[in-house]
Write a protein that holds these residues in place. Structure first.
Motif, mmCIF file in Angstrom:
data_model
loop_
_atom_site.group_PDB
_atom_site.id
_atom_site.type_symbol
_atom_site.label_atom_id
_atom_site.label_comp_id
_atom_site.label_asym_id
_atom_site.label_seq_id
_atom_site.Cartn_x
_atom_site.Cartn_y
_atom_site.Cartn_z
ATOM 1 N N GLY A 58 -2.560 -5.984 -4.309
ATOM 2 C CA GLY A 58 -1.494 -5.050 -4.338
ATOM 3 C C GLY A 58 -0.408 -4.857 -3.654
ATOM 4 N N ALA A 59 -0.109 -6.465 -3.061
ATOM 5 C CA ALA A 59 1.468 -7.082 -3.032
ATOM 6 C C ALA A 59 1.475 -7.846 -3.418
ATOM 7 N N ALA A 60 0.564 -8.488 -4.469
ATOM 8 C CA ALA A 60 0.861 -9.838 -5.812
ATOM 9 C C ALA A 60 1.013 -8.412 -7.303
ATOM 10 N N LEU A 61 0.881 -6.900 -7.193
ATOM 11 C CA LEU A 61 1.371 -6.475 -7.952
ATOM 12 C C LEU A 61 3.516 -6.046 -7.802
ATOM 13 N N VAL A 62 3.561 -5.970 -6.769
ATOM 14 C CA VAL A 62 4.523 -5.753 -6.387
ATOM 15 C C VAL A 62 5.587 -6.573 -6.530
ATOM 16 N N VAL A 63 4.850 -7.996 -6.365
ATOM 17 C CA VAL A 63 6.272 -9.324 -6.604
ATOM 18 C C VAL A 63 5.741 -9.224 -8.274
ATOM 19 N N ALA A 64 5.229 -9.107 -9.351
ATOM 20 C CA ALA A 64 5.316 -9.124 -10.808
ATOM 21 C C ALA A 64 5.715 -7.681 -11.037
ATOM 22 N N ALA A 65 6.262 -6.699 -9.805
ATOM 23 C CA ALA A 65 7.154 -5.869 -10.393
ATOM 24 C C ALA A 65 8.532 -6.258 -10.751
ATOM 25 N N LEU A 66 8.738 -7.222 -8.445
ATOM 26 C CA LEU A 66 10.591 -7.598 -9.115
ATOM 27 C C LEU A 66 10.838 -8.673 -9.961
ATOM 28 N N ALA A 67 9.789 -9.460 -10.783
ATOM 29 C CA ALA A 67 10.082 -10.520 -11.917
ATOM 30 C C ALA A 67 10.014 -9.673 -13.411
ATOM 31 N N ALA A 68 9.447 -8.132 -13.494
ATOM 32 C CA ALA A 68 8.767 -7.602 -14.107
ATOM 33 C C ALA A 68 10.367 -7.239 -14.482
ATOM 34 N N GLU A 69 10.898 -6.745 -16.406
ATOM 35 C CA GLU A 69 11.722 -5.408 -16.560
ATOM 36 C C GLU A 69 11.489 -4.199 -16.470
ATOM 37 N N GLY A 70 13.464 -3.405 -15.686
ATOM 38 C CA GLY A 70 12.679 -2.146 -15.584
ATOM 39 C C GLY A 70 12.456 -1.661 -14.513
ATOM 40 N N THR A 71 12.261 -0.411 -13.642
ATOM 41 C CA THR A 71 11.614 0.351 -13.123
ATOM 42 C C THR A 71 10.176 0.624 -12.839
ATOM 43 N N GLY A 72 9.180 -0.075 -11.805
ATOM 44 C CA GLY A 72 8.042 0.467 -11.932
ATOM 45 C C GLY A 72 7.875 0.969 -10.484
ATOM 46 N N ILE A 73 6.565 1.152 -11.356
ATOM 47 C CA ILE A 73 5.770 2.141 -9.386
ATOM 48 C C ILE A 73 4.474 1.234 -9.270
ATOM 49 N N VAL A 74 4.824 1.026 -7.795
ATOM 50 C CA VAL A 74 2.478 1.036 -7.508
ATOM 51 C C VAL A 74 2.717 1.503 -6.581
ATOM 52 N N ARG A 75 0.696 2.563 -6.934
ATOM 53 C CA ARG A 75 0.517 2.989 -5.931
ATOM 54 C C ARG A 75 0.201 2.515 -5.031
ATOM 55 N N ASN A 76 -1.086 3.239 -4.333
ATOM 56 C CA ASN A 76 -1.686 2.855 -3.010
ATOM 57 C C ASN A 76 -1.543 2.087 -1.872
ATOM 58 N N ARG A 77 0.343 2.153 -1.596
ATOM 59 C CA ARG A 77 0.721 1.368 -0.674
ATOM 60 C C ARG A 77 -0.143 1.812 0.873
ATOM 61 N N HIS A 78 -1.209 2.421 0.798
ATOM 62 C CA HIS A 78 -1.677 2.212 1.538
ATOM 63 C C HIS A 78 -2.980 0.913 1.845
ATOM 64 N N TYR A 79 -3.151 0.052 0.949
ATOM 65 C CA TYR A 79 -3.710 -0.917 0.614
ATOM 66 C C TYR A 79 -2.939 -1.434 1.773
ATOM 67 N N ILE A 80 -1.545 -2.412 1.088
ATOM 68 C CA ILE A 80 -0.795 -2.903 0.901
ATOM 69 C C ILE A 80 -0.361 -3.256 2.923
ATOM 70 N N ASP A 81 -0.123 -1.720 3.363
ATOM 71 C CA ASP A 81 0.207 -1.459 4.740
ATOM 72 C C ASP A 81 -1.275 -2.165 5.152
ATOM 73 N N ARG A 82 -2.301 -2.815 5.665
ATOM 74 C CA ARG A 82 -3.499 -2.751 5.991
ATOM 75 C C ARG A 82 -2.575 -4.142 6.471
ATOM 76 N N GLY A 83 -2.279 -5.261 5.824
ATOM 77 C CA GLY A 83 -1.991 -6.084 6.499
ATOM 78 C C GLY A 83 0.599 -6.902 6.172
ATOM 79 N N TYR A 84 0.782 -5.833 5.875
ATOM 80 C CA TYR A 84 2.524 -6.242 5.786
ATOM 81 C C TYR A 84 2.383 -4.626 6.375
ATOM 82 N N GLU A 85 3.707 -5.587 7.430
ATOM 83 C CA GLU A 85 4.345 -4.842 8.538
ATOM 84 C C GLU A 85 5.238 -3.723 8.151
ATOM 85 N N ASP A 86 6.188 -4.273 6.804
ATOM 86 C CA ASP A 86 6.861 -3.492 6.175
ATOM 87 C C ASP A 86 7.254 -4.362 4.942
#
Ligand code: UD1
Length: 416
Positions: A373-401
């Motif tokens: 999940g974190a990797a998808l957010v990182v990929a979206a930072l580098a990609a063109e346009g606006t992206g959505i990563v769903r299922n943030r609850h997985y990421i919240d298991r390990g990242y404070e914010d």
């Protein structure tokens, strides 16, 4: 509100502080059960896995208080030995409580633990090793019961290196009668942190940081205050964000001495790295070919938890590459999502072959597990346009914010 919206295509610049380690704080919180009285654990990350661990401790009778990142656990009232199924189900680390509770109560009944779906993740070796210490285990379909009169030390020759099994055995052995030898023991920094915590509390453990741990059981441990080290995987995540989006960032408190394999791989991909006493400076972006591919291994090898993040960096490097996953058998779940973003990645067995010349474009993708999940957010930072990563609850298991930290690094993203 279970998603992240990312406005991609912006390079990074800024500074963020790396949170305390998830994989160190969870077994240390479990270890407080071995100690009568109140332990104080500093620098605990504010993440959902820690929340679930604290709920489990409370359900067992512990009094838990939290002041920012300081957690106090008073185990004086521990009485129960059944764990609530919902918390056990979401978090694999609940298995840590098995060794600790057996040492404290002599009997445990629990559901099989959950956690990220990255392969089969059985607990057979946990159970097998505990049986050698005198534990009787009755396995049902959904739950199991474990009983030990008094745990006794044992020579534990393990068939392979496991972080969780090593931790569980340390917890079971530290108050057991006699000596326990664990070989091969996992050498992850989080295991070293657990040993340091227990030694501070009066435990007798030799060989810390090596593949042979010798634990001499003691009668009693005493309460201590202990600081959890910074999270090397979170530091590696933000390092990769810079590798993918480009720019320059400072990762305050990054535990560089625990990140040698990651730093050498990031350097080979083209990052400029400078290690400072108070953190890590990262500059540039991935642009080189990894001549020998990337193979995940147990510590001090390249961590499986950063494999999907480096897959994104390779996909953006302009150079073809490959990754071999040797720790978990199903850790390429991110691939179809990256393919939706335009990546060209082919999986054959435990190898992924990645084309580095495909531009990524933003779209709607779904996190399937924490690091992916974190990797998808990182990929979206580098990609063109606006992206959505769903299922943030997985990421919240390990990242404070993750949105706040990445905004501190100059990224444009928000909760959605
Ligand atoms: C821990 C980490 C996780 C990391 C992993 C490997 C925590 C909370 N989690 O997970 O982030 O990715 O180490 O570095 O610290 N296995 C069995 N039988 C068992 C136990 C494990 O077959 O009884 C297998 C697993 O399926 C896996 C391999 O052993 O293929 C390694 O797993 P292990 O080191 O135990 O990982 P965890 O402790 O679950």
């Amino acid at each position: 509100m279970d998603a992240v919206r990312i406005y991609g295509g912006k390079s990074l610049s800024g500074q963020t502080r790396i949170q305390g380690s998830k994989n160190a704080s969870l077994p240390i919180l479990a270890a407080t059960l071995l100690i009568d009285g109140t332990c104080e654990i500093e620098n605990c990350p504010d993440i959902s896995d820690v929340y679930h661990m604290l709920r489990l401790l409370e359900s067992l009778g512990c009094q838990v208080t939290r002041e920012k990142s300081l957690i106090r656990v008073d185990t004086g009232g521990v009485a129960a030995c059944d764990m609530p199924a919902d918390s056990v189900g979401v978090m694999r680390s609940s298995i840590m409580l098995l060794g600790a509770l057996l040492a404290r109560m002599g009997t445990v009944s629990m559901e099989y633990p959950g956690g990220c779906v990255i392969g089969k993740r059985p607990i057979d070796q946990h159970l097998c090793a505990l049986r050698r210490m005198g534990v009787e285990i009755i396995e049902g379909r959904e739950e199991f019961q474990a009983k030990a009169g008094k745990l006794h030390g044992a020579v534990q020759e393990l068939p392979f290196v496991s972080v969780g099994v090593t931790e569980n055995l340390i917890l079971a052995a530290v108050l057991a009668e006699g000596e326990t030898v664990i070989c091969p023991a996992a050498r992850e920094p989080e295991i070293q942190a657990l040993c340091e915590f227990l030694i501070k509390a009066g435990g007798r453990i030799q060989g810390v940081g090596t593949k042979r741990l010798v634990i001499e059981g003691v009668k009693k441990l005493h309460p201590v205050r202990f600081r959890v080290p910074a999270d090397r995987i979170v530091a590696g995540t933000y390092l990769t964000a810079c590798l993918c989006a480009g720019g320059n960032v400072f990762l305050e408190d990054a535990p560089c001495e625990q990140m040698q394999s990651v730093l050498s791989c990031a350097g080979a991909l083209g990052a400029g790295l400078m290690v400072w006493p108070d953190g890590l400076f990262v500059e540039g972006r991935a642009c080189n070919r990894l001549a020998d591919g990337l193979v995940t291994k147990v510590y001090p090898g390249f961590p499986t938890d950063l494999q999907s993040l480096f897959m994104v960096a390779i996909a953006l490097s302009g150079q073809d590459g490959w990754i071999e996953e040797t720790v978990f058998e199903n850790r390429f779940r991110i691939v179809p999502e990256l393919v939706k973003m335009g990546a060209d990645i082919r999986v054959e067995g435990n190898r992924a072959y990645i084309r580095g010349d495909r531009p990524l474009h933003n779209t709607i993708v779904e996190a399937q597990e924490l690091r992916g999940g974190a990797a998808l957010v990182v990929a979206a930072l580098a990609a063109e346009g606006t992206g959505i990563v769903r299922n943030r609850h997985y990421i919240d298991r390990g990242y404070e914010d993750i949105t706040l930290s990445l905004r501190e690094l100059g990224a444009d993203l928000e909760l959605a």
